[in-house]
Design a protein around this motif. Structure first.
Motif, PDB file in Angstrom:
ATOM      1  N   ALA A  36       0.824  -1.207   0.000  1.00 59.43           N
ATOM      2  CA  ALA A  36       0.000   0.000   0.000  1.00 59.43           C
ATOM      3  C   ALA A  36       0.862   1.262   0.000  1.00 59.43           C
ATOM      4  O   ALA A  36       0.584   2.221  -0.723  1.00 59.43           O
ATOM      5  CB  ALA A  36      -0.934  -0.011   1.211  1.00 59.43           C
ATOM      6  N   ILE A  37       1.920   1.267   0.802  1.00 54.93           N
ATOM      7  CA  ILE A  37       2.792   2.440   0.876  1.00 54.93           C
ATOM      8  C   ILE A  37       3.509   2.677  -0.447  1.00 54.93           C
ATOM      9  O   ILE A  37       3.633   3.823  -0.912  1.00 54.93           O
ATOM     10  CB  ILE A  37       3.812   2.283   2.028  1.00 54.93           C
ATOM     11  N   LEU A  38       3.986   1.621  -1.078  1.00 53.19           N
ATOM     12  CA  LEU A  38       4.737   1.758  -2.325  1.00 53.19           C
ATOM     13  C   LEU A  38       3.885   2.294  -3.474  1.00 53.19           C
ATOM     14  O   LEU A  38       4.380   3.008  -4.336  1.00 53.19           O
ATOM     15  CB  LEU A  38       5.337   0.401  -2.723  1.00 53.19           C
ATOM     16  N   LEU A  39       2.578   1.977  -3.475  1.00 50.05           N
ATOM     17  CA  LEU A  39       1.754   2.265  -4.636  1.00 50.05           C
ATOM     18  C   LEU A  39       0.801   3.450  -4.483  1.00 50.05           C
ATOM     19  O   LEU A  39       0.427   4.067  -5.486  1.00 50.05           O
ATOM     20  CB  LEU A  39       0.930   1.026  -5.004  1.00 50.05           C
ATOM     21  N   SER A  40       0.406   3.790  -3.267  1.00 50.15           N
ATOM     22  CA  SER A  40      -0.814   4.590  -3.078  1.00 50.15           C
ATOM     23  C   SER A  40      -0.606   6.092  -2.920  1.00 50.15           C
ATOM     24  O   SER A  40       0.435   6.550  -2.464  1.00 50.15           O
ATOM     25  CB  SER A  40      -1.563   4.085  -1.835  1.00 50.15           C
ATOM     26  N   ASP A  41      -1.668   6.831  -3.283  1.00 48.10           N
ATOM     27  CA  ASP A  41      -1.805   8.244  -2.920  1.00 48.10           C
ATOM     28  C   ASP A  41      -2.497   8.380  -1.568  1.00 48.10           C
ATOM     29  O   ASP A  41      -2.264   9.332  -0.831  1.00 48.10           O
ATOM     30  CB  ASP A  41      -2.676   8.982  -3.944  1.00 48.10           C
ATOM     31  N   ARG A  42      -3.411   7.445  -1.300  1.00 52.74           N
ATOM     32  CA  ARG A  42      -4.166   7.426  -0.050  1.00 52.74           C
ATOM     33  C   ARG A  42      -4.277   5.981   0.426  1.00 52.74           C
ATOM     34  O   ARG A  42      -4.343   5.062  -0.382  1.00 52.74           O
ATOM     35  CB  ARG A  42      -5.590   7.962  -0.238  1.00 52.74           C
ATOM     36  N   ILE A  43      -4.332   5.830   1.741  1.00 50.51           N
ATOM     37  CA  ILE A  43      -4.560   4.516   2.329  1.00 50.51           C
ATOM     38  C   ILE A  43      -5.732   4.631   3.292  1.00 50.51           C
ATOM     39  O   ILE A  43      -5.720   5.442   4.224  1.00 50.51           O
ATOM     40  CB  ILE A  43      -3.313   3.994   3.067  1.00 50.51           C
TER      41      ILE A  43
END
Length: 259
Positions: free
Chosen positions: A198-205
């Motif tokens: 999630a951290i590597l890919l996202s703008d928001r989690i």
């Protein structure tokens, strides 16, 4: 009470910049509330990951967005053009690779050229005339991505698409998904159990807990990202806390998984 039916997000001039809007969405199974008054808005081009323990409601919410399930109450509005990639590629073994890319969409203009163009984007043009059984797990999942993208979705829904892949293939898939997202600019909603993913890919989690959104965190880190970056480590700690998991617990779980 608002209608729980899915409405297309459109104006007189086409799709809006908002790819999905949820307003007080609830879903109940056998008397148990799996989703409780969930409200969420995602703009076109945003990459949003949903984290949460098993049973938190992530997959149920994704299925509602995909039109595979229906909310019991609240309002669901999504972009008219949307595609889903599941954990399993779900390819038809009796059809060639290119046919799987456009299956169900035979009305696409120049069907095979459209499939070949999509396969070129995911690095599988040479396998176009092959059969699914000849593909590796990572290749099969790339075909599933091509099948989703050939429809030019405004909303791309990913249901743990990397979970069955080995670690090295996962890294390659992260890079591929990020590149395709930048090229096509759909809104992306990724359901995952993997915080680092999630951290590597996202703008928001978005963190779901017992059917409710317990955290909605912007990820303002430069790309490409590294798990070892100080800011990424701090965000990971924050997300673990939102999930109710301590660092020691996470370390023990990671150690058991690696054993």
């Amino acid at each position: 009470m608002n209608s729980p039916d899915i409405d297309a997000l459109k104006t007189r001039h086409g799709e809006r910049k908002t790819a999905l809007e949820l307003n007080a969405v609830s879903r109940v199974f056998s008397g148990r509330a799996v989703l409780k008054d969930v409200s969420l808005s995602v703009k076109r081009g945003q990459f949003v990951s949903m984290l949460g323990a098993s049973g938190a409601g992530k997959t149920t919410l994704l299925r509602i967005l995909a039109g595979l399930d229906q909310a019991d109450s609240g309002r669901v509005r999504v972009a008219g053009a949307r595609s889903v990639v599941f954990q399993e590629p779900r390819l038809v073994l009796a059809k060639r690779v290119w046919e799987n890319v456009v299956i169900g969409h035979e009305r696409l203009r120049a069907t095979k050229p459209s499939a070949l163009a999509a396969l070129e984007e995911v690095g599988l043009s040479r396998q176009a005339d092959g059969w699914p059984k000849t593909l590796s797990g990572g290749e099969a999942q790339r075909v599933a991505l091509a099948r989703a993208l050939v429809r030019e979705p405004k909303l791309l829904l990913l249901d743990e698409p990397f979970a069955a892949l080995d670690a090295l293939t996962r890294i390659r898939m992260y890079e591929l998904v990020a590149r395709l997202w930048r090229a096509h600019t759909p809104a992306v909603v990724l359901v995952t159990h993997d915080i680092d993913e999630a951290i590597l890919l996202s703008d928001r989690i978005v963190v779901l807990s017992q059917g409710e959104i317990s955290a909605d965190i912007a990820v303002d880190l430069p790309r490409p990202r590294s798990r070892g970056d100080e800011a990424a480590v701090a965000l990971r700690t924050r997300l673990l806390a939102a999930l109710g998991v301590g660092q020691a617990d996470a370390f023990q779980t990671a150690s058991r998984d690696a054993a």
